[in-house]
Scaffold this motif. Structure first.
Motif, PDB file in Angstrom:
ATOM      1  N   SER A 155       0.838  -1.203   0.000  1.00 43.03           N
ATOM      2  CA  SER A 155       0.000   0.000   0.000  1.00 43.03           C
ATOM      3  C   SER A 155       0.869   1.247   0.000  1.00 43.03           C
ATOM      4  CB  SER A 155      -0.915   0.001   1.231  1.00 43.03           C
ATOM      5  OG  SER A 155      -1.885  -0.999   1.145  1.00 43.03           O
ATOM      6  N   GLY A 158       2.671   1.567  -3.432  1.00 42.21           N
ATOM      7  CA  GLY A 158       1.735   1.817  -4.522  1.00 42.21           C
ATOM      8  C   GLY A 158       1.120   3.195  -4.504  1.00 42.21           C
ATOM      9  N   GLU A 159       0.924   3.761  -3.309  1.00 45.42           N
ATOM     10  CA  GLU A 159       0.247   5.049  -3.202  1.00 45.42           C
ATOM     11  C   GLU A 159       1.140   6.225  -3.552  1.00 45.42           C
ATOM     12  OE1 GLU A 159      -1.497   4.970   0.698  1.00 45.42           O
ATOM     13  OE2 GLU A 159      -2.855   3.335   0.155  1.00 45.42           O
ATOM     14  N   ARG A 166       1.465   1.884 -11.426  1.00 43.55           N
ATOM     15  CA  ARG A 166       1.314   1.379 -10.053  1.00 43.55           C
ATOM     16  C   ARG A 166       1.448  -0.145  -9.995  1.00 43.55           C
ATOM     17  NH1 ARG A 166      -3.501   3.970  -8.487  1.00 43.55           N
ATOM     18  NH2 ARG A 166      -2.163   5.799  -8.270  1.00 43.55           N
ATOM     19  N   SER A 167       0.689  -0.842 -10.821  1.00 46.18           N
ATOM     20  CA  SER A 167       0.728  -2.301 -10.797  1.00 46.18           C
ATOM     21  C   SER A 167       2.093  -2.829 -11.208  1.00 46.18           C
ATOM     22  CB  SER A 167      -0.347  -2.872 -11.724  1.00 46.18           C
ATOM     23  OG  SER A 167      -1.631  -2.499 -11.286  1.00 46.18           O
ATOM     24  N   ILE A 170       4.619  -2.501  -8.297  1.00 43.82           N
ATOM     25  CA  ILE A 170       4.361  -3.498  -7.256  1.00 43.82           C
ATOM     26  C   ILE A 170       4.867  -4.866  -7.696  1.00 43.82           C
ATOM     27  CG2 ILE A 170       2.545  -4.736  -6.007  1.00 43.82           C
ATOM     28  CD1 ILE A 170       0.977  -2.115  -5.944  1.00 43.82           C
ATOM     29  N   VAL A 445      -4.580  -4.226  -4.264  1.00 42.97           N
ATOM     30  CA  VAL A 445      -4.420  -2.767  -4.252  1.00 42.97           C
ATOM     31  C   VAL A 445      -5.384  -2.120  -5.241  1.00 42.97           C
ATOM     32  CG1 VAL A 445      -2.836  -0.880  -4.818  1.00 42.97           C
ATOM     33  CG2 VAL A 445      -2.034  -2.809  -3.443  1.00 42.97           C
ATOM     34  N   GLU A 446      -5.580  -2.752  -6.397  1.00 48.75           N
ATOM     35  CA  GLU A 446      -6.457  -2.196  -7.422  1.00 48.75           C
ATOM     36  C   GLU A 446      -7.937  -2.373  -7.097  1.00 48.75           C
ATOM     37  OE1 GLU A 446      -5.581  -0.536 -10.303  1.00 48.75           O
ATOM     38  OE2 GLU A 446      -3.612  -0.508  -9.372  1.00 48.75           O
ATOM     39  N   THR A 450      -8.860   3.225  -1.095  1.00 48.67           N
ATOM     40  CA  THR A 450      -7.719   3.488  -0.231  1.00 48.67           C
ATOM     41  C   THR A 450      -8.080   3.417   1.248  1.00 48.67           C
ATOM     42  OG1 THR A 450      -6.872   4.972  -1.939  1.00 48.67           O
ATOM     43  CG2 THR A 450      -5.857   5.115   0.237  1.00 48.67           C
ATOM     44  N   GLY A 453      -8.015  -0.074   2.026  1.00 46.97           N
ATOM     45  CA  GLY A 453      -7.071  -0.853   1.239  1.00 46.97           C
ATOM     46  C   GLY A 453      -6.101  -1.658   2.077  1.00 46.97           C
ATOM     47  N   ILE A 457      -5.756  -5.785   2.305  1.00 44.52           N
ATOM     48  CA  ILE A 457      -4.528  -6.523   2.060  1.00 44.52           C
ATOM     49  C   ILE A 457      -4.200  -7.419   3.249  1.00 44.52           C
ATOM     50  CG2 ILE A 457      -2.026  -6.298   1.766  1.00 44.52           C
ATOM     51  CD1 ILE A 457      -2.515  -3.872   0.039  1.00 44.52           C
TER      52      ILE A 457
END
Length: 530
Positions: A155, A158-159, A166-167, A170, A445-446, A450, A453, A457
């Motif tokens: 998280s 990615g943020e 983003r993906s 990660i 994450v997707e 948020t 999020g 996870i």
């Protein structure tokens, strides 16, 4: 993302900011994070998160290298030895929800700093403790604490990323978890044969396997203090309704990346996100906040995503920490057999019956180390390939394909008859399953907003750890008597998980349209309750 793509982003930002002045209208987060550029800050954050992931990998993989020596020194029975593994996994399960709610309530960075420094202290205590009960308790707290960074780091990383990469970022970060499992056997090969014995009573003992654990503390202390110099996630601040702090962090990122002054950041105000779980700001007690976040994951529209992500992770870790933990032992058994019978072949079922009592001095034959290293390199290549593919194909394709390969290769293990066959199939299995594990984190994450999020996870990782415990029980009960049972149970579970990956909503990195629909629905749900 390729470096040239980063350069294009920065050039585009430069053109937009030159002479354009401040943007008076509120800007959404994804556009704002894109305008910070991509440079020094992102590389530093990625490096810190990479070391964090290596530390998580160390804690998850060290059992295979220290426990044979620990079993003799502490005179552990097979049952007591199993408690070291189970204790670690139970600790991870018990803490999963705690770190989720704390990360969503207090911030990702705070959790990362505390858990790393606390876990380093516990590891030192476990490494120098002469009591069997003390070592087991320390392994429990290792599992309890390392579950924090193991879940939250994705998280946090990615943020900070632009939506389009983003993906991919990660997925690339998963290389370092695999890298940890590559470093462990090399480090064990160097440290464990050392003749060393030092003690001060029964509460401070240093032997080779204990020294091995102490060395692993060094990167954990380093990264714990490193996170102190990095900022909190700006998306976290925005999700909490504090757009001022979010903007301050974005300005700092902009200044670090571009070399300009923070005041030159073109965004003046951020668009507030009312869709990020307003309940979390109103709960006075953390227990109540945890309950509200947990409950939201099991109500529409998030329920289907919760069931999907937890089921896939359960299946994945059932394989990774069941068959995956047994593979090094299989290498050892093949080597032992071929030393005694160099011209004969042997099936895995026959090897399972050759469960000789282990000697007090653990064996690290060059062939076994080479096999383990080859498996690690194969996994690294697979992780790197998944990072490149993540930005170019729908995200669900990667875990679906890799878990399918993992399930089929697990099934093939039953028919192996030589060490080289075992090496090929084991390398494919490990690479496929570890790559799938990392990409499942990207999927979560997707899928989730948020505000919940980190909790999502942690719940997903909790389901995975339950799968790991269940797999260890299955292997412990049947591997030496009816090895076909755990092998085919793992294969079937992993293939079912691959089938579930088909149900992941279509998307290929960045913000999906389905996610936006979910967030709107979450707003409606919480507004109705309020």
């Amino acid at each position: 993302m390729k470096p040239t793509h980063h350069a294009k982003i920065n050039q585009s930002i430069k053109q937009k900011t030159e002479g354009s002045g401040k943007m008076c209208d509120p800007v959404d987060f994804d556009k704002a994070i894109l305008l910070t550029g991509y440079g020094k800050f992102h590389y530093e954050a990625f490096t810190a998160c990479a070391i964090c992931i290596i530390c998580v990998g160390f804690q998850n993989g060290l059992a295979a290298y220290i426990f044979p020596a620990a079993q003799c020194e502490l005179r552990l029975t097979s049952f007591e030895l199993s408690l070291l593994n189970v204790g670690f996994l139970v600790g991870g399960v018990m803490s999963s929800f705690l770190w989720g709610v704390l990360a969503d309530a207090k911030g990702r960075r705070s959790v990362l700093v505390f858990t790393h420094l606390a876990n380093a202290s516990v590891t030192v205590l476990g490494a120098t403790n002469g009591s069997m009960v003390g070592v087991i308790l320390c392994r429990f707290f290792n599992g309890f604490l390392i579950g924090g960074p193991g879940s939250i780091v994705f998280s946090y990383l990615g943020e900070f990323q632009p939506a389009k990469c983003r993906s991919s970022v990660i997925c690339y970060s998963g290389v370092f978890f695999t890298g940890a499992w590559l470093l462990l056997p090399l480090l064990a090969w160097i440290v464990l044969p050392i003749e060393l014995s030092f003690s001060m009573g029964s509460f401070f003992i240093v032997t080779p396997w204990r020294l091995f654990m102490l060395i692993l503390v060094v990167p954990e202390v380093l990264v714990g203090f490193w996170f102190l110099r990095l900022p909190e996630s700006p998306k976290f601040f925005l999700a909490r309704g504090d757009s001022t702090k979010a903007l301050l962090v974005l300005r700092k990122i902009f200044a670090t990346n571009t070399g300009q002054q923070p005041e030159d950041f073109p965004v003046k105000t951020l668009l507030k996100q009312r869709n990020e779980n307003p309940l979390s700001r109103q709960c006075k007690g953390k227990v109540q906040e945890m309950y509200n976040q947990f409950k939201s994951l099991f109500k529409p529209p998030l329920l289907i995503f919760t069931l999907l992500s937890t089921s896939i992770m359960f299946a994945n870790m059932f394989g990774v920490f069941g068959l995956g933990w047994w593979l090094p032992e299989l290498f050892v058994r093949f080597e032992r057999f071929h030393h005694l019978h160099p011209n004969r072949t042997v099936t895995v079922k026959e090897l399972a019956l050759l469960n000789d009592t282990k000697t007090c001095k653990p064996s690290f034959e060059p062939a076994v180390i080479e096999s383990t290293v080859i498996m690690g390199v194969t996994s690294l290549v697979a992780n790197a390939a998944s990072g490149w593919l993540a930005a170019r194909i729908p995200l669900k394709v990667i875990p679906c394909a890799t878990m399918s390969v993992g399930g089929l290769s697990a099934m093939a293990i039953f028919w192996l008859s030589s060490a080289w066959q075992n090496l090929v199939v084991a390398s494919v299995f490990q690479a496929a399953m570890v790559t799938a594990n990392m990409t499942i984190g990207g999927v979560v994450v997707e899928l989730f907003p948020t505000g919940v999020g980190a909790m999502a996870i942690c719940l997903t990782m909790c389901a995975g750890r339950v799968g790991a415990m269940a797999s260890n029980l299955v292997f412990g009960l049947w591997m030496d008597r009816r090895c076909e049972i755990p092998i085919f149970v793992v294969a079937g579970s992993v293939l079912i998980g691959a089938g579930l990956c088909f149900l992941i909503p279509k998307g290929s990195g960045g913000e999906r349209e389905e996610k936006k629909v979910v967030e709107v629905a979450v707003v409606t749900h919480f507004d109705t309750k309020l």
